[in-house]
Motif scaffolding. Sequence first.
Motif, PDB file in Angstrom:
ATOM      1  N   THR A  62       0.693  -1.199   0.117  1.00  0.00           N
ATOM      2  CA  THR A  62      -0.012   0.029   0.098  1.00  0.00           C
ATOM      3  C   THR A  62       0.985   1.319   0.006  1.00  0.00           C
ATOM      4  O   THR A  62       1.704   1.213   0.738  1.00  0.00           O
ATOM      5  N   VAL A  63       0.611   2.062  -0.972  1.00  0.00           N
ATOM      6  CA  VAL A  63       1.526   3.277  -1.051  1.00  0.00           C
ATOM      7  C   VAL A  63       0.681   4.506  -1.148  1.00  0.00           C
ATOM      8  O   VAL A  63      -0.526   4.510  -1.517  1.00  0.00           O
ATOM      9  N   VAL A  64       1.268   5.620  -0.953  1.00  0.00           N
ATOM     10  CA  VAL A  64       0.534   7.019  -0.958  1.00  0.00           C
ATOM     11  C   VAL A  64       1.091   7.549  -2.257  1.00  0.00           C
ATOM     12  O   VAL A  64       2.180   7.495  -2.810  1.00  0.00           O
ATOM     13  N   THR A  65       0.050   7.964  -3.269  1.00  0.00           N
ATOM     14  CA  THR A  65       0.271   8.545  -4.493  1.00  0.00           C
ATOM     15  C   THR A  65      -0.344  10.138  -4.342  1.00  0.00           C
ATOM     16  O   THR A  65      -1.308  10.234  -3.964  1.00  0.00           O
ATOM     17  N   ALA A  66       0.286  10.996  -4.722  1.00  0.00           N
ATOM     18  CA  ALA A  66       0.114  12.238  -5.331  1.00  0.00           C
ATOM     19  C   ALA A  66      -0.273  12.498  -6.683  1.00  0.00           C
ATOM     20  O   ALA A  66       0.346  11.818  -7.791  1.00  0.00           O
ATOM     21  N   ALA A  77     -10.303   6.051  -6.961  1.00  0.00           N
ATOM     22  CA  ALA A  77     -10.956   4.595  -7.339  1.00  0.00           C
ATOM     23  C   ALA A  77     -10.286   3.469  -7.823  1.00  0.00           C
ATOM     24  O   ALA A  77     -10.641   2.393  -7.735  1.00  0.00           O
ATOM     25  N   HIS A  78      -9.078   3.688  -8.392  1.00  0.00           N
ATOM     26  CA  HIS A  78      -8.140   2.566  -8.771  1.00  0.00           C
ATOM     27  C   HIS A  78      -6.782   2.388  -7.792  1.00  0.00           C
ATOM     28  O   HIS A  78      -6.138   1.575  -8.146  1.00  0.00           O
ATOM     29  N   ALA A  79      -6.320   3.532  -7.315  1.00  0.00           N
ATOM     30  CA  ALA A  79      -5.110   3.512  -6.674  1.00  0.00           C
ATOM     31  C   ALA A  79      -4.984   2.527  -5.640  1.00  0.00           C
ATOM     32  O   ALA A  79      -5.885   2.107  -4.768  1.00  0.00           O
ATOM     33  N   PRO A  80      -3.673   2.166  -5.335  1.00  0.00           N
ATOM     34  CA  PRO A  80      -3.182   1.226  -4.505  1.00  0.00           C
ATOM     35  C   PRO A  80      -2.879   1.838  -3.021  1.00  0.00           C
ATOM     36  O   PRO A  80      -1.980   1.376  -2.718  1.00  0.00           O
ATOM     37  N   GLY A  81      -3.849   2.357  -2.560  1.00  0.00           N
ATOM     38  CA  GLY A  81      -3.597   3.359  -1.405  1.00  0.00           C
ATOM     39  C   GLY A  81      -3.882   4.784  -1.223  1.00  0.00           C
ATOM     40  O   GLY A  81      -4.878   5.094  -2.242  1.00  0.00           O
ATOM     41  N   PRO A  82      -3.842   5.457  -0.350  1.00  0.00           N
ATOM     42  CA  PRO A  82      -4.400   6.823  -0.269  1.00  0.00           C
ATOM     43  C   PRO A  82      -3.766   7.704  -1.333  1.00  0.00           C
ATOM     44  O   PRO A  82      -2.711   7.439  -1.633  1.00  0.00           O
ATOM     45  N   VAL A  83      -4.745   8.738  -1.841  1.00  0.00           N
ATOM     46  CA  VAL A  83      -4.251   9.360  -2.776  1.00  0.00           C
ATOM     47  C   VAL A  83      -4.297  11.106  -2.283  1.00  0.00           C
ATOM     48  O   VAL A  83      -5.424  11.089  -1.570  1.00  0.00           O
ATOM     49  N   ILE A  84      -3.249  11.833  -2.511  1.00  0.00           N
ATOM     50  CA  ILE A  84      -3.294  13.102  -1.920  1.00  0.00           C
ATOM     51  C   ILE A  84      -3.170  14.088  -3.223  1.00  0.00           C
ATOM     52  O   ILE A  84      -2.632  13.687  -4.225  1.00  0.00           O
ATOM     53  N   SER A  85      -3.338  15.233  -2.743  1.00  0.00           N
ATOM     54  CA  SER A  85      -3.020  16.612  -3.796  1.00  0.00           C
ATOM     55  C   SER A  85      -1.531  16.626  -4.070  1.00  0.00           C
ATOM     56  O   SER A  85      -0.752  16.333  -3.252  1.00  0.00           O
ATOM     57  N   GLU A  86      -1.445  17.242  -5.058  1.00  0.00           N
ATOM     58  CA  GLU A  86       0.110  17.596  -5.417  1.00  0.00           C
ATOM     59  C   GLU A  86       0.872  18.427  -4.582  1.00  0.00           C
ATOM     60  O   GLU A  86       1.953  18.676  -4.521  1.00  0.00           O
ATOM     61  N   GLN A  91       4.927  14.101   0.925  1.00  0.00           N
ATOM     62  CA  GLN A  91       4.392  12.958   1.902  1.00  0.00           C
ATOM     63  C   GLN A  91       4.053  11.671   0.819  1.00  0.00           C
ATOM     64  O   GLN A  91       3.514  10.514   1.544  1.00  0.00           O
ATOM     65  N   ALA A  92       4.224  11.540  -0.378  1.00  0.00           N
ATOM     66  CA  ALA A  92       3.997  10.449  -1.120  1.00  0.00           C
ATOM     67  C   ALA A  92       5.072   9.748  -1.601  1.00  0.00           C
ATOM     68  O   ALA A  92       6.247  10.138  -1.576  1.00  0.00           O
ATOM     69  N   ASP A  93       4.877   8.550  -1.881  1.00  0.00           N
ATOM     70  CA  ASP A  93       5.681   7.514  -2.216  1.00  0.00           C
ATOM     71  C   ASP A  93       5.779   7.621  -3.963  1.00  0.00           C
ATOM     72  O   ASP A  93       6.870   7.443  -4.520  1.00  0.00           O
TER      73      ASP A  93
END
Length: 134
Positions: A62-66, A77-86, A91-93
């Motif tokens: 599980t990773v964080v994606t910006a 809806a598709h991401a393998p973990g939390p999604v954050i703003s650019e 804080q993103a992987d």
Amino acid sequence: AGALVALGLQLWPLALAGPFPLAAYNPLVGGVRFAERAIPVGWGDGLDVAAERIRELAGGRTVVTAIWSPLRVSFGAHAPGPVISERQIAQADFYVDYVHARQRRLTPRQLVSRTPDAVVTIGGVEYARIYRLR
């Protein structure tokens, strides 16, 4: 015969776009290359594929994606973990640089000269560039 050629020219972009028909642009008015310069391209096409690439790059973790804020819900809806703003990129992987944001010159400065770790291409256009941040 001329009508068949014209029909073929109209259908060819749909074939190139595959399962993303909104990524097809009329070749009689310049096709996707002209569209990239003239109008915003990308309505979330390929974000599902980008999420799958991130899942592969992350080895199932599980990773964080910006991503650019307007795409957070669609990508989430598709991401393998939390999604954050650019704006929270530190804080993103991973970071997904989407074509629509690049057209607006919103690629984060630290990524401009980097080579992406993966690219999602539709109809010859790089829709999503994926960067591993850590």
